[in-house]
Design a protein around this motif. Structure first.
Motif, short mmCIF file in Angstrom:
data_model
loop_
_atom_site.label_atom_id
_atom_site.label_comp_id
_atom_site.label_asym_id
_atom_site.label_seq_id
_atom_site.Cartn_x
_atom_site.Cartn_y
_atom_site.Cartn_z
N VAL A 87 0.83 -1.05 0.01
CA VAL A 87 0.03 0.05 -0.05
C VAL A 87 1.07 1.30 -0.06
N ARG A 88 2.07 1.13 0.78
CA ARG A 88 2.85 2.56 0.76
C ARG A 88 3.25 2.61 -0.48
N THR A 89 3.90 1.56 -1.18
CA THR A 89 4.57 1.76 -2.39
C THR A 89 3.40 2.27 -3.68
N LEU A 90 2.26 1.68 -3.62
CA LEU A 90 1.22 2.18 -4.32
C LEU A 90 0.70 3.41 -4.04
N GLU A 91 0.63 3.95 -3.07
CA GLU A 91 0.31 5.15 -2.54
C GLU A 91 1.35 6.16 -3.40
N SER A 92 2.78 6.04 -2.79
CA SER A 92 3.72 7.01 -3.32
C SER A 92 3.87 6.88 -4.73
N SER A 93 3.39 5.66 -5.53
CA SER A 93 3.14 5.83 -7.21
C SER A 93 1.85 6.54 -7.56
N GLY A 94 1.31 7.07 -6.62
CA GLY A 94 -0.17 7.81 -7.00
C GLY A 94 -1.23 6.93 -7.34
N LEU A 95 -1.16 5.62 -7.11
CA LEU A 95 -2.21 4.77 -7.59
C LEU A 95 -3.21 4.51 -6.66
N LEU A 96 -3.10 4.81 -5.40
CA LEU A 96 -3.98 4.74 -4.32
C LEU A 96 -3.94 5.60 -3.36
N GLN A 97 -4.91 5.97 -2.50
CA GLN A 97 -4.85 6.76 -1.29
C GLN A 97 -5.46 6.09 0.10
N ARG A 98 -4.60 6.49 0.92
CA ARG A 98 -5.27 6.39 2.24
C ARG A 98 -5.92 7.30 2.98
N ALA A 99 -6.92 6.87 3.83
CA ALA A 99 -7.51 7.73 4.53
C ALA A 99 -8.19 7.30 5.86
N LYS A 100 -7.95 8.12 7.00
CA LYS A 100 -8.47 7.74 8.33
C LYS A 100 -10.05 7.02 8.14
N ASP A 101 -10.17 6.01 8.71
CA ASP A 101 -11.50 5.48 8.95
C ASP A 101 -12.42 6.14 9.89
N PRO A 102 -13.54 7.02 9.35
CA PRO A 102 -14.13 7.99 10.13
C PRO A 102 -15.05 6.92 11.27
N ASP A 103 -15.08 5.88 11.34
CA ASP A 103 -15.37 4.76 12.42
C ASP A 103 -14.62 4.36 13.25
N ARG A 106 -8.11 4.08 14.19
CA ARG A 106 -6.99 3.19 14.17
C ARG A 106 -6.76 2.69 12.91
N ALA A 107 -7.89 2.55 12.21
CA ALA A 107 -7.90 1.86 10.91
C ALA A 107 -7.70 3.14 9.57
N VAL A 108 -7.37 2.58 8.76
CA VAL A 108 -7.02 3.22 7.44
C VAL A 108 -7.94 2.72 6.03
N GLN A 109 -8.72 3.68 5.50
CA GLN A 109 -9.44 3.19 4.38
C GLN A 109 -8.56 3.29 3.29
N LEU A 110 -8.82 2.56 2.20
CA LEU A 110 -8.09 2.53 0.97
C LEU A 110 -9.15 2.81 -0.36
N ALA A 111 -8.66 3.75 -1.30
CA ALA A 111 -9.30 4.22 -2.23
C ALA A 111 -8.45 4.12 -3.79
N LEU A 112 -8.90 3.69 -4.82
CA LEU A 112 -7.84 4.01 -6.10
C LEU A 112 -8.08 5.47 -6.36
N THR A 113 -6.75 6.17 -6.78
CA THR A 113 -6.81 7.43 -7.39
C THR A 113 -7.29 7.26 -9.03
N PRO A 114 -7.69 8.58 -9.52
CA PRO A 114 -8.37 8.13 -10.80
C PRO A 114 -6.99 7.40 -11.83
N ARG A 115 -5.88 7.78 -11.39
CA ARG A 115 -4.73 7.23 -12.23
C ARG A 115 -4.65 5.60 -12.06
N GLY A 116 -4.82 5.59 -10.75
CA GLY A 116 -4.96 3.83 -10.43
C GLY A 116 -5.86 3.30 -10.93
N SER A 117 -7.11 3.83 -10.90
CA SER A 117 -8.31 3.34 -11.48
C SER A 117 -7.98 2.90 -13.01
#
Length: 168
Positions: A87-103, A106-117
């Protein structure tokens, strides 16, 4: 390349047939597949493991899910620590992003960036073509032998292989 998890042939006695064991064949097929996917996706800058995460994330997002790293690890069968590194590698490549889970702070939610998609969509097409070639001898993706093979694989994947309590 690492050694096979078990020898290529069973012991040569009357209780065991000669030839490759099922475990060896599973290992060989998984290695053949991993190497083929690595080669196919090399032009996109992806490895098989990265593709596994991205395509799983793509499918989960299509189902309306924004998974945590733990959920993605469980889904792919990869170790959590390995998923974290990927995940760290893919995030640094701009393919996905991590965001704090609102619920869960301690958890991180993942999503593809437009480039990653976009890259994942292209990679899925390449891997589907590769899968079609692999499954052609079984009648292709929609063939009855392929369906039976997939059923057998699901059966084996459902077998727990965790260490027995005495081994812990």
């Amino acid at each position: 390349m690492s050694a096979a998890p078990e020898g290529p042939t069973a012991p040569h006695d009357s209780a065991h047939p000669t030839g490759p064991t099922p475990g060896f064949l599973v290992w060989r097929l998984s290695m053949k597949w991993r190497v083929a996917v690595d080669r196919e996706l090399g032009g996109l800058g992806l490895t098989h493991a990265q593709y596994s995460l991205l395509s799983s994330l793509y499918g989960m997002a299509a189902d309306g899910e924004r998974p945590s790293q733990r959920r993605l690890a469980d889904h792919t069968g990869l170790e959590s620590l390995y998923v974290s590194k990927l995940v760290r590698t893919l995030e640094s490549s701009g393919l996905l992003q991590r965001a704090k889970d609102p619920d869960d702070g301690r958890a991180v939610q993942l999503a593809l960036t437009p480039r990653g998609s976009a890259i994942t969509t292209e990679a899925i097409g390449l891997v589907q073509e590769l899968l079609s070639r692999l499954l052609a001898p079984l009648g292709g993706l929609d063939g009855p032998r392929t369906a039976a093979f997939a059923d057998e694989l699901r059966t084996l994947l459902d077998v727990p292989l965790d260490p027995s309590p005495k081994e812990l």
